[in-house]
Structure formats: structure tokens, C-alpha cells
Design a protein around this motif. Sequence first.
Motif, PDB file in Angstrom:
ATOM      1  N   VAL A 116       0.873  -1.171   0.000  1.00  0.00           N
ATOM      2  CA  VAL A 116       0.000   0.000   0.000  1.00  0.00           C
ATOM      3  C   VAL A 116       0.907   1.217   0.000  1.00  0.00           C
ATOM      4  N   TYR A 117       0.754   2.065  -1.021  1.00  0.00           N
ATOM      5  CA  TYR A 117       1.532   3.305  -1.090  1.00  0.00           C
ATOM      6  C   TYR A 117       0.718   4.445  -0.481  1.00  0.00           C
ATOM      7  N   TYR A 118       1.413   5.286   0.268  1.00  0.00           N
ATOM      8  CA  TYR A 118       0.780   6.436   0.917  1.00  0.00           C
ATOM      9  C   TYR A 118       1.209   7.707   0.202  1.00  0.00           C
ATOM     10  N   ASP A 119       0.242   8.593   0.008  1.00  0.00           N
ATOM     11  CA  ASP A 119       0.522   9.843  -0.690  1.00  0.00           C
ATOM     12  C   ASP A 119      -0.440  10.904  -0.176  1.00  0.00           C
ATOM     13  N   THR A 120      -0.261  12.111  -0.645  1.00  0.00           N
ATOM     14  CA  THR A 120      -1.166  13.189  -0.258  1.00  0.00           C
ATOM     15  C   THR A 120      -2.443  13.122  -1.085  1.00  0.00           C
ATOM     16  N   LEU A 121      -3.412  13.918  -0.721  1.00  0.00           N
ATOM     17  CA  LEU A 121      -4.667  13.968  -1.465  1.00  0.00           C
ATOM     18  C   LEU A 121      -4.422  14.358  -2.914  1.00  0.00           C
ATOM     19  N   ASN A 122      -3.407  15.170  -3.158  1.00  0.00           N
ATOM     20  CA  ASN A 122      -3.084  15.624  -4.512  1.00  0.00           C
ATOM     21  C   ASN A 122      -1.962  14.813  -5.167  1.00  0.00           C
ATOM     22  N   GLU A 163       9.054  13.840 -11.719  1.00  0.00           N
ATOM     23  CA  GLU A 163       9.849  14.955 -12.232  1.00  0.00           C
ATOM     24  C   GLU A 163      11.350  14.661 -12.178  1.00  0.00           C
ATOM     25  N   LYS A 164      11.713  13.509 -11.599  1.00  0.00           N
ATOM     26  CA  LYS A 164      13.110  13.056 -11.499  1.00  0.00           C
ATOM     27  C   LYS A 164      14.014  14.085 -10.813  1.00  0.00           C
ATOM     28  N   PRO A 165      13.650  14.480  -9.604  1.00  0.00           N
ATOM     29  CA  PRO A 165      14.497  15.422  -8.876  1.00  0.00           C
ATOM     30  C   PRO A 165      15.731  14.718  -8.314  1.00  0.00           C
ATOM     31  N   THR A 166      16.658  15.494  -7.794  1.00  0.00           N
ATOM     32  CA  THR A 166      17.839  14.916  -7.158  1.00  0.00           C
ATOM     33  C   THR A 166      17.456  14.094  -5.941  1.00  0.00           C
ATOM     34  N   TYR A 167      16.432  14.560  -5.210  1.00  0.00           N
ATOM     35  CA  TYR A 167      15.977  13.847  -4.018  1.00  0.00           C
ATOM     36  C   TYR A 167      14.479  13.577  -4.131  1.00  0.00           C
ATOM     37  N   LYS A 168      14.066  12.356  -3.777  1.00  0.00           N
ATOM     38  CA  LYS A 168      12.643  12.026  -3.733  1.00  0.00           C
ATOM     39  C   LYS A 168      12.420  10.958  -2.674  1.00  0.00           C
ATOM     40  N   GLU A 169      11.171  10.825  -2.233  1.00  0.00           N
ATOM     41  CA  GLU A 169      10.872   9.877  -1.180  1.00  0.00           C
ATOM     42  C   GLU A 169       9.477   9.288  -1.371  1.00  0.00           C
ATOM     43  N   LYS A 170       9.297   8.061  -0.868  1.00  0.00           N
ATOM     44  CA  LYS A 170       8.018   7.368  -0.901  1.00  0.00           C
ATOM     45  C   LYS A 170       7.811   6.655   0.425  1.00  0.00           C
ATOM     46  N   LEU A 171       6.550   6.361   0.716  1.00  0.00           N
ATOM     47  CA  LEU A 171       6.221   5.595   1.918  1.00  0.00           C
ATOM     48  C   LEU A 171       5.256   4.486   1.528  1.00  0.00           C
ATOM     49  N   ARG A 172       5.533   3.269   2.010  1.00  0.00           N
ATOM     50  CA  ARG A 172       4.663   2.145   1.696  1.00  0.00           C
ATOM     51  C   ARG A 172       4.601   1.177   2.862  1.00  0.00           C
ATOM     52  N   LEU A 173       3.524   0.419   2.873  1.00  0.00           N
ATOM     53  CA  LEU A 173       3.323  -0.668   3.822  1.00  0.00           C
ATOM     54  C   LEU A 173       3.349  -1.954   3.016  1.00  0.00           C
ATOM     55  N   ARG A 174       4.162  -2.929   3.443  1.00  0.00           N
ATOM     56  CA  ARG A 174       4.416  -4.112   2.612  1.00  0.00           C
ATOM     57  C   ARG A 174       4.144  -5.391   3.385  1.00  0.00           C
ATOM     58  N   SER A 175       3.580  -6.371   2.670  1.00  0.00           N
ATOM     59  CA  SER A 175       3.442  -7.716   3.220  1.00  0.00           C
ATOM     60  C   SER A 175       3.844  -8.717   2.150  1.00  0.00           C
ATOM     61  N   TYR A 226       5.649  -4.656   7.005  1.00  0.00           N
ATOM     62  CA  TYR A 226       6.796  -3.750   7.031  1.00  0.00           C
ATOM     63  C   TYR A 226       6.378  -2.358   6.575  1.00  0.00           C
ATOM     64  N   LEU A 227       6.671  -1.384   7.397  1.00  0.00           N
ATOM     65  CA  LEU A 227       6.446   0.014   7.058  1.00  0.00           C
ATOM     66  C   LEU A 227       7.781   0.587   6.596  1.00  0.00           C
ATOM     67  N   GLU A 228       7.821   1.072   5.363  1.00  0.00           N
ATOM     68  CA  GLU A 228       9.082   1.435   4.734  1.00  0.00           C
ATOM     69  C   GLU A 228       9.078   2.875   4.223  1.00  0.00           C
TER      70      GLU A 228
END
Length: 244
Positions: A48-54, A63-75, A86-88
Motif C-alpha cells: 500500500v503506497y501512501y501519498d497526499t490527497l493531490n 519529475e526526477k528530482p535529485t531527491y525524492k521519497e516514498k512511503l509504503r506498507l508491505r506484506s 513492514y512500514l518502509e
Amino acid sequence: MAIEVFNRREIKYKLTDEIYRKLRNVLDDYMEVDAFSRNGEFYTICNVYYDTLNSDLIQTSLEKPTYKEKLRLRSYGVASQSDKVYLEIKKKFNGRVYKRRTSLNLEEAYRYFDTGEKPKPKSYLNRQVFNEIDYMTSRHLLRPTIYLSYDRNAYFSKEDRGFRITFDTNIRTRRTEVGLDLGNYGEPILEPGIWIMEAKAEGAVPMWFSKLLSANSLYPSSFSKYGTEYKINILGMEVPGMKI
């Protein structure tokens, strides 16, 4: 104990069925299957990927920035409320991937995202990693956005455990019933006969692997599972080799 901190390069390649079979025939000489790929069989990873409403996180990532991040819950497979998951948090900076994760049970994870209640200290909970995730969640006001699963088999180098290869297929996604305990189904985003191979290396890739890539005319290909789903289903884009 499961590894909770990763710092490595991750290089992706798109393969046809023919090339996949050719590579598999060679890998046994240099690599061995991981604990989940018993007898070389596939196992299922659910996220399950978590993101903002937008959808700010995935938009920024595309946009392929120098820095990016994601949050997910994995089974690994469909989970029950009491199962360990696993919360990653996954960050990428200057082409290098930094992944930090902690285990908790699914009920604790759901309660945290639904109510903000933090899990109580447990032997399996990495408090430092969780605090980083908690800061990211509060900073972005994240919510469950997409369910994404796929079938994988994976290999570790016999000589260098820091080098790993994975093959993913049957990638499927959904934006309703977004939960790890709600069944393993969704719409495919890969056309039949397309595979995603990923080489994960802490240092340089082995020479034999470089020669294998050259012999099969394989070159790195930018690919994000979540990003591809977003392009197809939200932006309405045509992505070569992907379901439309």
C-alpha cells in the motif's frame, strides 16, 4: 533478523520472455535463490503506497528530482490483522537508494494511519525508523492511495551478498479497497511477456553480470511501478509495453 536499513544502487531493465529465460539459465552458476523463492518459485509482494490527497509524492518523483521519497506498507502475500508487515520509507538521492523499514503488525499500522496512535514499544519495532516515518507522515498528511502487488523471484550472489537480482511480473493495482488484508487482485499494468529485472548493488556490479547485459543488449530503463500506474490511470498517458 530481517534487514531494516538499505543503502544501494537499484538499476532496472525491461525484459521480454525470451531474454528472461536466457538470463535465468545463466544465473544458477553465479547466484542462489533467496529464502522466499523456494525452489525458484515466485512469491507475492503486496504494497500500500501512501501519498497526499493531490498525489504530491508521486508527482514529484516523476519529475526526477535529485531527491525524492516514498512511503509504503508491505506484506508478503495477503496479510491478516495480526500478521507482521513492514512500514518502509524509501528515499533516492543522486541515484542511490536509501531504504529504512520497521516491522509491526497490520492492526498496529492501520490504527496508526487511521487515528494517529503510535504503536507501543515492541522488540520488533525499530523506534528510530518509525520516528522518521512518523515525521514524514505528519509533514505530508499522507493517506493510503494505491494497492500494488506483483509476483517475484529473487537471487543473491554466491560471492557477494550485497548484490541481488529480482524479476517481477504480473504487476496489478487498484485504488479501491486499498488494504493488505482485502485480497490480492487488481488491474495489470504490464503487457503479457514483459518483465522488470532489477539489479541491487551496494558496490560495483560483478563483471560476469556486465558481460551478460552486453551479450543480450540490455540497458538500464527508468521504471516505477507506482509511477507507471499513475501515468496510465490518472494522467491517461500511453506507456510503451504497459497496459492502456
